[in-house]
Scaffold this active site. Structure first.
Site: not given
Ligand code: HPA
Length: 273
Positions: A31, A62, A84, A86-87, A114, A212-213, A236, A248
């Site tokens: 990302s 993306h 991903h 989650y998709e 990310a 998540m990747s 973050n 996001h």
């Molecule tokens: N958690 C999961 N996936 C993420 C995060 C997070 O805090 N930040 C960016 N991708």
């Protein structure tokens, strides 16, 4: 759906029809880090949609293109946008492009993502070299019959993230007066961000960052004998560390903020990958 040699070969044949460069380094960008695409020269751009058996990326931030060209004198293939779980894709589908890269000639792979900072010594904007991962997706891209032509049944994961490439990245960073953070990446299924209790659990389990990747791609790369370098952009602090909700937009903003630094470092170590 199981990945077969036929699927890989059809995708490879299509890509080879579009370009004559045989890439040696693969790049998978997370990302907000797609900016690396600006560095490629002499590139051929192939939309994922056109490649047989390639899935289609659906998430905001993306893009869905494969770029093949040159960076700093090295032949690279870059995924601009990744897939991903989650998709709704299976882990073997998210890692299908890694199989294709291997067949194109790739022997080392940079994966970026990310991630949320679980280690409270981290700050948003930090770049973390992934030293190891926790596959907490509950899935594995290698389940089902093993094709011995692709890799062994029980691949070793004791150096999933190449110590050699980690050393190369650290050396390049030092030359630019930059220091990477280092740590363990926990890969979860998503798509919701974690609960504060889950972050406490992950920290106790040894995670420094969460996302998540990446884990499926790394597992397939190691199965295929590809060396992996992983870098997380800490976009973050993970849930519950600060008294603010996660979103996001914040993830994308932080990735945007560090992109110049990120580019400089990647340019510095790609020639040595
Ligand atoms: N958690 C999961 N996936 C993420 C995060 C997070 O805090 N930040 C960016 N991708």
């Amino acid at each position: 759906m199981a990945v077969t040699q036929d699927h890989i070969q059809e995708a490879v044949a299509y890509i080879k029809d579009q370009c004559t460069v045989a890439p040696e380094i693969g790049l998978i960008l997370g990302s907000g880090l797609g900016i690396l695409a600006d560095l490629i020269t002499d590139e051929v751009v192939i939309p994922y949609n056109d490649i047989p058996h390639f899935p289609v990326s659906t998430v905001e931030g993306h893009e869905g293109e494969l770029l093949i060209g040159m960076i700093e004198g090295r032949r690279v293939v870059m995924m601009k946008g990744r897939f991903h779980m989650y998709e709704g894709y299976g882990p073997e589908t998210t890692a299908f492009p890694v199989r294709v890269m291997k067949e194109l000639g790739v022997n080392s792979l940079l994966v970026t993502n990310a991630a949320g900072g679980v280690n409270t010594d981290f700050t948003p904007g930090d770049l973390m070299l992934i030293t190891d991962h926790l596959n907490l997706t509950g899935r594995n891209p290698l389940t089902g019959p093993n094709d011995n032509a692709l890799g062994v049944r029980f691949p070793d994961m004791s150096t999933a993230y190449s110590p050699r490439l980690i050393a190369v990245a650290k050396e390049a960073a030092a030359a630019h007066n930059f220091e990477f953070k280092e740590g363990v990446y926990a890969g979860l299924l998503g798509p919701n961000y974690e609960t504060p209790a889950e972050i406490v659990m992950l920290r106790r389990q040894g995670a420094d960052a969460v996302g998540m990747s990446t884990v499926s791609e790394t597992i397939v790369a190691r199965h295929a004998g590809i060396e992996v370098l992983g870098i997380s952009c800490i976009t973050n602090m993970a849930a519950g560390i600060l008294e603010q909700p996660l979103n996001h937009a914040e993830v994308m903003e932080t990735a945007e903020r560090v992109r110049e630094q990120f580019l400089k470092l990647v340019l510095a170590f790609i020639p040595k990958m």
